[in-house]
Structures are given as structure tokens and as C-alpha cells.
Design a protein around this motif. Sequence first.
Motif, PDB file in Angstrom:
ATOM      1  N   ARG A 159       0.817  -1.213   0.000  1.00 53.89           N
ATOM      2  CA  ARG A 159       0.000   0.000   0.000  1.00 53.89           C
ATOM      3  C   ARG A 159       0.852   1.265   0.000  1.00 53.89           C
TER       4      ARG A 159
ATOM      5  N   LEU B 266       2.317   2.014  -3.448  1.00 56.26           N
ATOM      6  CA  LEU B 266       1.195   2.268  -4.355  1.00 56.26           C
ATOM      7  C   LEU B 266       0.585   3.631  -4.094  1.00 56.26           C
ATOM      8  N   THR B 267       0.425   3.961  -2.819  1.00 55.62           N
ATOM      9  CA  THR B 267      -0.140   5.270  -2.483  1.00 55.62           C
ATOM     10  C   THR B 267       0.755   6.387  -2.988  1.00 55.62           C
ATOM     11  N   SER B 268       2.055   6.218  -2.788  1.00 53.84           N
ATOM     12  CA  SER B 268       2.986   7.236  -3.245  1.00 53.84           C
ATOM     13  C   SER B 268       2.966   7.363  -4.764  1.00 53.84           C
ATOM     14  N   ALA B 269       3.015   6.196  -5.456  1.00 50.18           N
ATOM     15  CA  ALA B 269       3.006   6.228  -6.922  1.00 50.18           C
ATOM     16  C   ALA B 269       1.703   6.812  -7.449  1.00 50.18           C
ATOM     17  N   ARG B 270       0.599   6.460  -6.829  1.00 54.72           N
ATOM     18  CA  ARG B 270      -0.689   6.989  -7.286  1.00 54.72           C
ATOM     19  C   ARG B 270      -0.756   8.495  -7.092  1.00 54.72           C
ATOM     20  N   GLY B 271      -0.242   8.975  -5.959  1.00 54.72           N
ATOM     21  CA  GLY B 271      -0.259  10.419  -5.720  1.00 54.72           C
ATOM     22  C   GLY B 271       0.529  11.173  -6.768  1.00 54.72           C
ATOM     23  N   TYR B 272       1.741  10.698  -7.080  1.00 56.58           N
ATOM     24  CA  TYR B 272       2.543  11.374  -8.086  1.00 56.58           C
ATOM     25  C   TYR B 272       1.914  11.241  -9.466  1.00 56.58           C
ATOM     26  N   ALA B 273       1.310  10.073  -9.749  1.00 56.74           N
ATOM     27  CA  ALA B 273       0.673   9.900 -11.055  1.00 56.74           C
ATOM     28  C   ALA B 273      -0.505  10.859 -11.216  1.00 56.74           C
ATOM     29  N   GLU B 274      -1.314  10.996 -10.179  1.00 60.48           N
ATOM     30  CA  GLU B 274      -2.437  11.928 -10.247  1.00 60.48           C
ATOM     31  C   GLU B 274      -1.943  13.373 -10.372  1.00 60.48           C
TER      32      GLU B 274
ATOM     33  N   LEU C 170       8.605   7.918  -8.774  1.00 62.27           N
ATOM     34  CA  LEU C 170       7.766   6.835  -9.307  1.00 62.27           C
ATOM     35  C   LEU C 170       8.603   5.597  -9.605  1.00 62.27           C
TER      36      LEU C 170
END
Length: 469
Positions: free
Chosen positions: A242, A245-253, A272
Motif C-alpha cells: 500500500r 502504491l499510495t505514493s506512486a498513485r499520488g505522483y501519477a495523479e 515513481l
Amino acid sequence: MRVAARRGSLRGSIVLLTTTVAAVAVVLTGLFAWRMISTNAEAQERDQLSRQAQVLARTPPLASWMLNRQQRIAGPEEIRLALVHPSGEVAGPAAAVVDTQRRRALLAGHDVSATAMLDGRTVLVEGTPTATGGGLVLTEPMSAVDQATDRMRGGLVLPLVLGLVGAALAGAMLARRLTRPLVSAARTAHRLSEGERGLTVAAEGPAEVAELAGALNTLDAALAHSEGRQRDFLLSVSHEIRTPLTSARGYAEALADEVITGDEVPEAGRVLRTEIERLERFVGDLLALARLEADDFRLDTGETDLDALVTEAAEAWAVRCARHEVDFRLERPGVPLTITTDGFRVRQLVDGLTENALRATPAGKPLVLALRAQAPGAVLEVRDGGPGLTDDDIAVAFERGALTDRYRGIRPVGSGLGLAIAHRLATRLGGTITAHGRAPEGGARFTVQLPPHPGAGPPDGPYPPRTSA
């Protein structure tokens, strides 16, 4: 239950077996007793007739008219009497059975016991000498023996039937005593298979049945412990996944929404990439552990020079350690050290232990990869200058995620699978791995003993770690 109905129950089998054994015993006993009764009945009748003859022989025959009187004393008409005078003359209703041989025996002072024919019937003959020098003979029809035999055989039927019934009842009681705990154990096993835990089987019945109950109770506790460990491990896995994933999702968004632009984009890309690499390592560790625990895991064994292998590994790890300002050292024989093993898996084991040591070693501290020969195989060691391990750490060092959960937020930790993978690799290679709390460098020390070939070490399978403080 359908299987039990098709194959027949243990209780029914025990009752049938005990009843069958009892029936065979009853038949054999009956046949033997049937034959023995006839012999015993004849022996009893002869004994009784002989005793009567001895009693009558003590009454001296005073005259021929005493013969009738002695006949009346002798008993019913079925018993007949013959008197042998000292002169050899024979008189009385049973005189016909006293032949020359029997007369001579009586006159010589010997008892007579025989079977003869009298008036067309088979009779028992018992004779005894008299005080006056002659002899007295009594006869009794064989029909009296037959009657006694029938009475005794009639009395034998009831005990045999009672014995058969008693054996069947005893078999039923034994079957109940044996099957009741077995049925209870089977029900508990079914409940365990359906996911229930905290069940207890009463340890009753014979020792073997009680041992089965104890094994089920132990299995229940082991399943509860294992499932608890699995839940904890899954929680740890979900946490490890998690976070990146949370970090990658934040940067992706942020990139998708153009919140990060310009010079910030390369930094976001590096973050990322770092988080994705972290996920890849974690998933790779999970897959490696799953493959190691699979039954179809195979080794590609061959002649492997461990000295060359650790030299090659040292070249790669010296560079990585230098980036972290860790003093990497290699200790090796300097001459070929060849064993039969899977070189790829040994290198995987070395890399896993070295990576674990590098993570715990502060800058400026040493990290040592050592190889030495030790009959009959070789020993690999990875030592570090980190914080080391406590006795409690050693006890759980090779359990999945145990040290990671214990030191999360306190010291650098990985996925929690590295040491578990190392333990399984060492076991698969036929060797052993040992954790020590303190190394000469001040930190932890992990020792792997490899056999000269995989078959020379412990058999493949899950083994508890060998640990030493």
C-alpha cells in the motif's frame, strides 16, 4: 458418512469379528467337549460301578442263596452280578461275561475292567477280587453311559450359547469404546477442515486412540498459530504494497492533473521509478518464496567453484557498498573450492544475505563476505557491523516478516522475506543456515554450511532454523 456406509462401519466390523471368533471358539470347544463328554461319562459310570463292586466284595458270600440277596443289594435289574468262587466256578446272572482270562485275573487278585456282550447288549464290566480268594463282577448296560452322555451334552448347550451371546455383547461394548472417540475425532477433523478452531478432542479410550486425539488437538493449535501468522503476514504484505502504491498513485495523479510541471517532472519520475522498483522487489521476493516452497522445485546441480562464485559476487557488492560508504571485505581461500551444487541458487543465497546485511550496516562499518572449506563441504558467512540480533530476534530470524514487524520504524527493514528465502534456499541446497547474535565486526553473523553435494545434507523439506546466540 457416505464412504462409511459404503465400506461398512468399524463398529459393525468389530462386532462381526468378535462374534465370528467367538462362534469359531464355541464350535471348536463344542466339538472337543462333545467327544470328551462320551469318554468322561463312560469313565464316571465305570468308576461308580467299580466302587459298587468293591463294596459288595467286602460281603463274603456265605452260600448260594446269598447270591440273590447280593443281587438285590447291587441295585436295579440293569446292574447284574457274577460271583467267581475260589474254585474257579462262576455263578450269577452276569456269569456269561466272565471268560477264562477274566476269571484267572480275578483269582490272581487283579481288578477287571472291560466291555462285553450280555444278552445281546453291550455292557460295562467291572470286577474286583474278594477277601475269600474269588472275585465279584458287576455289569451295566452301555445305555446308561448313553443316557449320562445325553444329560451332560444337554447341559453343554446353554453355556455355549451364553458364551456366544456374551462374546457378541462384549464385542459391541468394545466397538462402542473404540469407535466413540474415533467418531468424535472424525467430527472434529471435519470441523477443522471447515475452518473452525479452538476445538478439543477428549483423550479417552486406548492409548492409540488417545494419541490420535492428542494429535488432533496439536493440529488445531498448529493451524490456529499458522493461520494467525498468515493473517499477520498478509497484513504486513498489504502494508508494504500500500505504501509505494499510495505514493506512486499520488505522483501519477499530480502529473495527470498537471500539478507537477516543469523542473519538478524529472524528480516525480525518479520517485515513481523508486516506488515501482520497491514493488518489483517485494513481488519478486514473494514469487521466489512461493517457488521455494513448491513441491516441484528443482535444482540444476553441477560442479561449482565457490571461490570463483564469491569473487564474482564481491565485485558487484563492493560497488554497492561503496555507494553506501560501507567497508566491504571478502575472505576467500584463493584456490578453487569445488562442490556439486546449484551455483545460481548459491549466488541467490549470497546476494540475499548480503543485501540484508547492507541494509542494517551504517556508513563506515564493515560488511564481510567469507568463504572457507570445512569438511565435508564448505561454509559461507556474511557478517556486518550493524546493531546485531538479540536472543529473541534469533528465535524468529527466519520467519516471514518477523524482524520487519519488530523493527519497522526503528531501523531500515526490507520486505521481511529475505531471511525466510535464505533459509529455504539453504535447506533446498541440502545445507543449514545459522543466525548468530554477534559477529567480530559487532553486528549479526549468518553462517551457511553447504554439503559436497545436495544429497549429503539434510533431506529436502521445511526445517526449523538452527540458531545460536
